[in-house]
Design a protein around this motif. Structure first.
Motif, PDB file in Angstrom:
ATOM      1  N   GLN A 175     -10.385   1.576  52.592  1.00 43.35           N
ATOM      2  CA  GLN A 175     -10.592   2.610  51.096  1.00 43.35           C
ATOM      3  C   GLN A 175      -9.344   2.196  50.421  1.00 43.35           C
ATOM      4  O   GLN A 175      -8.647   3.001  49.771  1.00 43.35           O
ATOM      5  CB  GLN A 175     -10.306   3.826  51.511  1.00 43.35           C
ATOM      6  CG  GLN A 175     -11.480   4.545  52.703  1.00 43.35           C
ATOM      7  CD  GLN A 175     -12.765   4.653  51.735  1.00 43.35           C
ATOM      8  OE1 GLN A 175     -13.028   5.562  51.148  1.00 43.35           O
ATOM      9  NE2 GLN A 175     -13.696   3.552  51.737  1.00 43.35           N
ATOM     10  N   VAL A 194     -14.851   0.803  57.311  1.00 41.05           N
ATOM     11  CA  VAL A 194     -14.424  -0.106  56.251  1.00 41.05           C
ATOM     12  C   VAL A 194     -13.162   0.513  55.547  1.00 41.05           C
ATOM     13  O   VAL A 194     -12.952   1.696  55.588  1.00 41.05           O
ATOM     14  CB  VAL A 194     -15.639  -0.014  55.184  1.00 41.05           C
ATOM     15  CG1 VAL A 194     -16.860  -1.153  55.789  1.00 41.05           C
ATOM     16  CG2 VAL A 194     -16.248   1.205  54.834  1.00 41.05           C
ATOM     17  N   GLU A 229     -13.914   0.540  46.685  1.00 37.68           N
ATOM     18  CA  GLU A 229     -14.438   0.813  47.836  1.00 37.68           C
ATOM     19  C   GLU A 229     -14.281   2.373  47.916  1.00 37.68           C
ATOM     20  O   GLU A 229     -15.300   2.970  48.573  1.00 37.68           O
ATOM     21  CB  GLU A 229     -13.043   0.147  48.700  1.00 37.68           C
ATOM     22  CG  GLU A 229     -13.289  -1.255  48.656  1.00 37.68           C
ATOM     23  CD  GLU A 229     -11.889  -2.129  49.445  1.00 37.68           C
ATOM     24  OE1 GLU A 229     -12.087  -3.200  49.795  1.00 37.68           O
ATOM     25  OE2 GLU A 229     -11.029  -1.302  49.594  1.00 37.68           O
ATOM     26  N   ARG A 230     -13.394   3.100  47.454  1.00 37.69           N
ATOM     27  CA  ARG A 230     -13.399   4.575  47.531  1.00 37.69           C
ATOM     28  C   ARG A 230     -14.725   5.108  47.123  1.00 37.69           C
ATOM     29  O   ARG A 230     -15.482   6.159  47.501  1.00 37.69           O
ATOM     30  CB  ARG A 230     -12.055   5.263  46.977  1.00 37.69           C
ATOM     31  CG  ARG A 230     -10.849   4.978  47.844  1.00 37.69           C
ATOM     32  CD  ARG A 230      -9.788   5.537  47.117  1.00 37.69           C
ATOM     33  NE  ARG A 230      -9.284   5.355  46.105  1.00 37.69           N
ATOM     34  CZ  ARG A 230      -8.498   4.181  45.546  1.00 37.69           C
ATOM     35  NH1 ARG A 230      -7.915   3.862  46.576  1.00 37.69           N
ATOM     36  NH2 ARG A 230      -8.083   4.169  44.314  1.00 37.69           N
ATOM     37  N   THR A 283      -9.241   0.234  47.390  1.00 35.70           N
ATOM     38  CA  THR A 283      -9.506   0.227  45.938  1.00 35.70           C
ATOM     39  C   THR A 283     -10.469   1.358  45.249  1.00 35.70           C
ATOM     40  O   THR A 283     -10.814   1.792  46.218  1.00 35.70           O
ATOM     41  CB  THR A 283     -10.122  -1.098  45.568  1.00 35.70           C
ATOM     42  OG1 THR A 283     -11.533  -1.212  46.046  1.00 35.70           O
ATOM     43  CG2 THR A 283      -9.242  -2.460  46.149  1.00 35.70           C
ATOM     44  N   VAL A 290     -18.993  -5.635  48.792  1.00 40.96           N
ATOM     45  CA  VAL A 290     -17.946  -4.884  48.447  1.00 40.96           C
ATOM     46  C   VAL A 290     -16.934  -5.175  49.672  1.00 40.96           C
ATOM     47  O   VAL A 290     -15.689  -5.532  49.657  1.00 40.96           O
ATOM     48  CB  VAL A 290     -17.955  -3.541  48.358  1.00 40.96           C
ATOM     49  CG1 VAL A 290     -16.785  -2.838  48.212  1.00 40.96           C
ATOM     50  CG2 VAL A 290     -18.851  -3.454  46.746  1.00 40.96           C
ATOM     51  N   PHE A 291     -17.402  -4.818  50.888  1.00 43.91           N
ATOM     52  CA  PHE A 291     -16.672  -4.986  52.153  1.00 43.91           C
ATOM     53  C   PHE A 291     -16.875  -6.347  53.024  1.00 43.91           C
ATOM     54  O   PHE A 291     -16.265  -6.209  54.060  1.00 43.91           O
ATOM     55  CB  PHE A 291     -16.895  -3.637  52.851  1.00 43.91           C
ATOM     56  CG  PHE A 291     -16.837  -2.510  52.242  1.00 43.91           C
ATOM     57  CD1 PHE A 291     -15.390  -1.947  52.010  1.00 43.91           C
ATOM     58  CD2 PHE A 291     -17.941  -1.741  52.057  1.00 43.91           C
ATOM     59  CE1 PHE A 291     -15.135  -0.676  51.245  1.00 43.91           C
ATOM     60  CE2 PHE A 291     -17.637  -0.450  51.041  1.00 43.91           C
ATOM     61  CZ  PHE A 291     -16.507   0.020  50.977  1.00 43.91           C
TER      62      PHE A 291
END
Length: 336
Positions: free
Chosen positions: A308, A306, A313-314, A310, A295-296
């Motif tokens: 935040q 990292v 991501e959140r 999308t 993801v990151f």
């Protein structure tokens, strides 16, 4: 050359010495790398990003290299040669050299794989694999070079073990998805039905039966139409080119963690992908590290490091901050 001495001189660490001893015993290959002026052409099949392409071309092996580093490239090439016609289901570990300061040594696997491109192409040609599939499969190197740069901030290949799989005929990219031939059963993070659970399974689901393990390249949205198109291609591809009718595909990934449904909208591409699979009824394996990698593109779990930006991501961070964890789950589907 003495493996311990080479490991020390190249800064590889004692843990790499057994692997060096193993490759030192392989037959001589007579490798002659392309000349430095031909480096860009030799790297082109990998479709590297411009920064990686330029740096690798500038680093290309020549007479200025330490003889130990040249030996390492040749011996890595010998490993590829020795494995190219072996069973693709045989796993082969490669050392991770991303900790090495000398970029020539750190990138040695890339140069060995570049020299071996003709071997991969010849293997594919023997099976009639279309040129576009070969090209897409080779271009996976460019993705992994880019991922290594993003995660570690410099040129290198963190995933040499993964790329070696391609050269053994262990991975083919068909559109949006990649396919790794295998057999049903537990291996690594992959789980399967255990004793007492498999009595009523259909024949094609029983342990030991052939399967295709699905992998999802980091290459844009997981569009459902693109996924379906890839799945439709897979069974005919392996039947035509490898004389194997594979009825079942599996996927082992954090993308199959049902917890994602608590955070993502019902029409999300990830949840549409999940709904294709029947999950194995177990807890899977720890997936926090995988989530941060994919993801990151971050090498470790660090909630404060990292972004935040999308919804996904959140969701990842909120779930971990709430005391939860992400799991790697295995699911299966019948190929069309």
């Amino acid at each position: 050359m003495d493996a311990e001495t080479i490991a020390m001189r190249l800064g590889l660490g004692a843990d790499v010495t057994p692997w060096l001893k193993e490759i030192a015993e392989l037959p001589d290959t007579g490798l002659r790398l392309p000349a430095p002026q031909d480096a860009a052409e030799a790297l082109q099949p990998f479709a590297p990003l411009p920064q990686d392409a330029a740096e690798l071309a500038a680093l290309w092996p020549d007479d200025s290299w330490p003889r130990e580093a040249l030996w390492l490239v040749e011996r890595m090439y010998a490993r590829i040669v020795a494995d190219v016609d072996n069973d693709p289901w045989m796993w082969r570990d490669w050392p991770c050299l991303d900790h090495v300061d000398d970029a020539r040594v750190r990138c040695a696997p890339v140069f060995a794989f570049a020299a071996a491109v003709p071997l991969l192409r010849a293997r594919h040609a023997r099976h009639g694999v279309p040129a576009e599939v070969t090209a897409a499969t080779l271009a996976d190197m460019g993705r992994h070079l880019a991922q290594t740069r993003t995660m570690l901030g410099r040129c290198g290949l963190e995933t040499s073990t993964w790329m070696a799989l391609h050269y053994r005929g262990g991975l083919y990219e068909l559109g949006r998805l990649q396919y790794e031939p295998g057999r049903l059963g537990p291996i690594g993070a992959v789980t399967w039905y255990g004793p007492g659970q498999d009595e009523d399974l259909a024949p094609e689901l029983r342990p030991g039966q052939p399967t295709l393990r699905l992998h999802i390249p980091q290459d844009g949205p997981l569009d459902p139409a693109a996924v379906q198109d890839s799945l439709r291609r897979a069974r005919p591809f392996f039947a035509e080119h490898f004389d194997t009718d594979v009825a079942v595909a599996t996927c082992t990934s954090w993308l199959l963690d049902p917890t994602l449904a608590r955070y993502l909208p019902a029409d999300s591409n990830i949840l549409a992908f999940q709904r294709l699979f029947t999950l194995i009824d177990d807890d899977g394996a720890d997936g926090d590290g995988d989530v941060f990698r994919f993801v990151f593109r971050h090498p470790r779990v660090d909630l404060d490091a990292v972004p935040q930006r999308t919804r996904l991501e959140r969701a990842v961070v909120a779930h971990l901050r709430g005391g939860g964890h992400w799991r790697v789950r295995t699911g299966w589907l019948r190929l069309p």
